[in-house]
Design a protein around this motif. Structure first.
Motif, PDB file in Angstrom:
ATOM      1  N   MET A 103       0.889  -1.291  -0.001  1.00  0.00           N
ATOM      2  CA  MET A 103       0.057   0.026  -0.122  1.00  0.00           C
ATOM      3  C   MET A 103       0.886   1.175   0.086  1.00  0.00           C
ATOM      4  N   THR A 104       0.852   1.962  -0.940  1.00  0.00           N
ATOM      5  CA  THR A 104       1.652   3.144  -1.296  1.00  0.00           C
ATOM      6  C   THR A 104       0.956   4.452  -0.501  1.00  0.00           C
ATOM      7  N   GLU A 105       1.756   5.433   0.062  1.00  0.00           N
ATOM      8  CA  GLU A 105       1.328   6.484   0.607  1.00  0.00           C
ATOM      9  C   GLU A 105       0.515   7.244  -0.077  1.00  0.00           C
ATOM     10  N   ASP A 106       0.530   7.208  -1.283  1.00  0.00           N
ATOM     11  CA  ASP A 106      -0.338   7.943  -2.313  1.00  0.00           C
ATOM     12  C   ASP A 106      -1.626   7.548  -2.139  1.00  0.00           C
ATOM     13  N   ALA A 107      -1.815   6.076  -2.158  1.00  0.00           N
ATOM     14  CA  ALA A 107      -3.320   5.536  -2.033  1.00  0.00           C
ATOM     15  C   ALA A 107      -3.884   5.656  -0.798  1.00  0.00           C
ATOM     16  N   THR A 108      -3.068   5.625   0.374  1.00  0.00           N
ATOM     17  CA  THR A 108      -3.528   5.899   1.505  1.00  0.00           C
ATOM     18  C   THR A 108      -4.006   7.214   1.658  1.00  0.00           C
ATOM     19  N   GLY A 109      -3.265   8.306   1.106  1.00  0.00           N
ATOM     20  CA  GLY A 109      -3.709   9.689   1.069  1.00  0.00           C
ATOM     21  C   GLY A 109      -5.083   9.967   0.544  1.00  0.00           C
ATOM     22  N   ILE A 110      -4.891   9.281  -0.851  1.00  0.00           N
ATOM     23  CA  ILE A 110      -6.596   9.333  -1.562  1.00  0.00           C
ATOM     24  C   ILE A 110      -7.618   8.748  -0.784  1.00  0.00           C
TER      25      ILE A 110
ATOM     26  N   VAL B 286      -7.961   8.428   2.424  1.00  0.00           N
ATOM     27  CA  VAL B 286      -8.110   9.116   3.555  1.00  0.00           C
ATOM     28  C   VAL B 286      -8.822  10.609   3.243  1.00  0.00           C
ATOM     29  N   ARG B 287      -8.563  10.932   2.038  1.00  0.00           N
ATOM     30  CA  ARG B 287      -9.217  12.288   1.686  1.00  0.00           C
ATOM     31  C   ARG B 287     -10.595  12.068   1.167  1.00  0.00           C
ATOM     32  N   GLN B 288     -10.785  11.048   0.477  1.00  0.00           N
ATOM     33  CA  GLN B 288     -12.119  10.736   0.311  1.00  0.00           C
ATOM     34  C   GLN B 288     -13.106  10.453   1.645  1.00  0.00           C
ATOM     35  N   TRP B 289     -12.649   9.873   2.376  1.00  0.00           N
ATOM     36  CA  TRP B 289     -13.156   9.805   3.599  1.00  0.00           C
ATOM     37  C   TRP B 289     -13.616  11.018   4.247  1.00  0.00           C
ATOM     38  N   GLY B 290     -12.615  12.044   4.595  1.00  0.00           N
ATOM     39  CA  GLY B 290     -12.965  13.078   5.003  1.00  0.00           C
ATOM     40  C   GLY B 290     -13.818  13.933   4.353  1.00  0.00           C
ATOM     41  N   GLU B 291     -14.037  13.904   3.078  1.00  0.00           N
ATOM     42  CA  GLU B 291     -15.003  14.730   2.271  1.00  0.00           C
ATOM     43  C   GLU B 291     -16.223  14.023   2.482  1.00  0.00           C
ATOM     44  N   LEU B 292     -16.458  12.914   2.577  1.00  0.00           N
ATOM     45  CA  LEU B 292     -18.054  12.229   2.844  1.00  0.00           C
ATOM     46  C   LEU B 292     -18.417  12.168   4.220  1.00  0.00           C
ATOM     47  N   ALA B 293     -17.492  12.009   5.257  1.00  0.00           N
ATOM     48  CA  ALA B 293     -17.732  11.788   6.509  1.00  0.00           C
ATOM     49  C   ALA B 293     -18.697  12.708   7.063  1.00  0.00           C
ATOM     50  N   PRO B 294     -18.776  13.794   7.001  1.00  0.00           N
ATOM     51  CA  PRO B 294     -19.860  14.870   7.705  1.00  0.00           C
ATOM     52  C   PRO B 294     -21.291  14.600   7.342  1.00  0.00           C
ATOM     53  N   GLY B 295     -21.619  14.044   6.353  1.00  0.00           N
ATOM     54  CA  GLY B 295     -23.059  13.702   6.257  1.00  0.00           C
ATOM     55  C   GLY B 295     -23.373  12.259   5.988  1.00  0.00           C
ATOM     56  N   ALA B 296     -22.185  11.473   6.415  1.00  0.00           N
ATOM     57  CA  ALA B 296     -22.469   9.802   6.237  1.00  0.00           C
ATOM     58  C   ALA B 296     -22.699   9.036   7.703  1.00  0.00           C
ATOM     59  N   VAL B 297     -23.091   7.916   7.705  1.00  0.00           N
ATOM     60  CA  VAL B 297     -23.116   7.115   8.717  1.00  0.00           C
ATOM     61  C   VAL B 297     -22.049   6.320   8.755  1.00  0.00           C
ATOM     62  N   LEU B 298     -21.454   6.097  10.045  1.00  0.00           N
ATOM     63  CA  LEU B 298     -20.290   5.318  10.173  1.00  0.00           C
ATOM     64  C   LEU B 298     -20.878   3.609  10.484  1.00  0.00           C
ATOM     65  N   LEU B 299     -19.964   2.879   9.813  1.00  0.00           N
ATOM     66  CA  LEU B 299     -20.458   1.664  10.196  1.00  0.00           C
ATOM     67  C   LEU B 299     -18.958   1.040  10.500  1.00  0.00           C
TER      68      LEU B 299
END
Length: 253
Positions: free
Chosen positions: A1-8, A10-23
């Motif tokens: 797992m490269t740092e770039d893939a992890t960063g992508i 994590v960034r996608q998660w951060g964008e979606l998290a405020p209006g989403a349900v955590l499972l």
């Protein structure tokens, strides 16, 4: 797992998290997928282990999971979900539309009761009740008061089964239609009462019981059998006993 893939990821998660349900954890994700939730992204520290778990416990969701999983390092996952589940997997999902849930709760005739939690104070209890309601096939669970029944702690306690029934917070004057049976120590013994399929079954907190507002709206007060000098049952236990009483004769028949 490269740092770039992890960063992508994590960034996608951060964008979606405020209006989403955590499972949080495999079982919550499994149930959400089974009951039609829009799930993604799904992050894990060990994709092979999660897929092996799915093959063993829920092979109906294995292939869907395979297409959703992204592997990240443990520090990245802990940064997003500090109290992560032991299965080392978490996901985000879209919350069902409130108007759809309210429509399902209001639809009549209903094949099963609605559970009303009157001003609950413990999110874990709310989740446990949702899990029970889903298992019994209840139409839904509604709450009054200030707790959000979709809070991540309630969803975790409910093992993702919020997606298997209609769960919403409502005002007392906006309860679903149907005869209101309120659980109260002063009520009739529930064993002598037939609970109709379109009932609304109201439960108060362990400390305070049902509110004056719900009591005033109740069509009938019913009580659970209890040994003298025992003050109360756990909320989820009370709900389970009442739903079993409702569904028992049907199951026996």
């Amino acid at each position: 797992m490269t740092e770039d893939a992890t960063g992508i990821a994590v960034r996608q998660w951060g964008e979606l998290a405020p209006g989403a349900v955590l499972l949080d954890g495999f079982h919550a994700i499994k149930h959400a997928l089974r009951f039609g939730a829009r799930v993604g992204p799904v992050l894990t520290t060990d994709a092979a282990a999660v897929l092996a778990l799915a093959d063993r416990l829920a092979d109906d969701v294995t292939e869907v999971l395979r297409g959703l999983l992204t592997e990240v390092d443990r520090d990245a996952l802990r940064g997003l979900v500090p109290r992560g589940h032991t299965t080392e997997v978490a996901a985000l999902a879209a919350r069902p539309a409130r108007e759809d849930n309210l429509a399902a709760l209001a639809r009549r005739p209903r094949p099963a009761p609605v559970v009303l939690l009157d001003n609950p104070r413990n999110l874990g209890n709310v989740g446990a009740v949702v899990r029970l309601a889903a298992g019994f096939g209840a139409t839904g669970v509604v709450t009054t008061g200030d707790l959000d029944p979709w809070h991540q702690n309630a969803v975790r306690a409910g093992a993702g089964l919020h997606y298997a029934t209609a769960v919403e917070r409502v005002e007392t004057d906006g309860l679903p239609p149907g005869p209101l049976f309120a659980l109260d120590p002063e009520g009739e013994d529930i064993r002598s009462v037939v609970l109709p399929d379109d009932a609304v079954l109201a439960f108060g907190s362990e400390r305070h019981g049902i509110s004056d507002e719900v009591r005033a709206r109740a069509d009938r007060l019913v009580s659970l059998p209890m040994r003298p000098q025992v003050s109360s049952y756990n909320l989820a236990t009370s709900v389970g006993m009442a739903l079993f009483h409702w569904g028992g004769p049907k199951a026996a028949g």
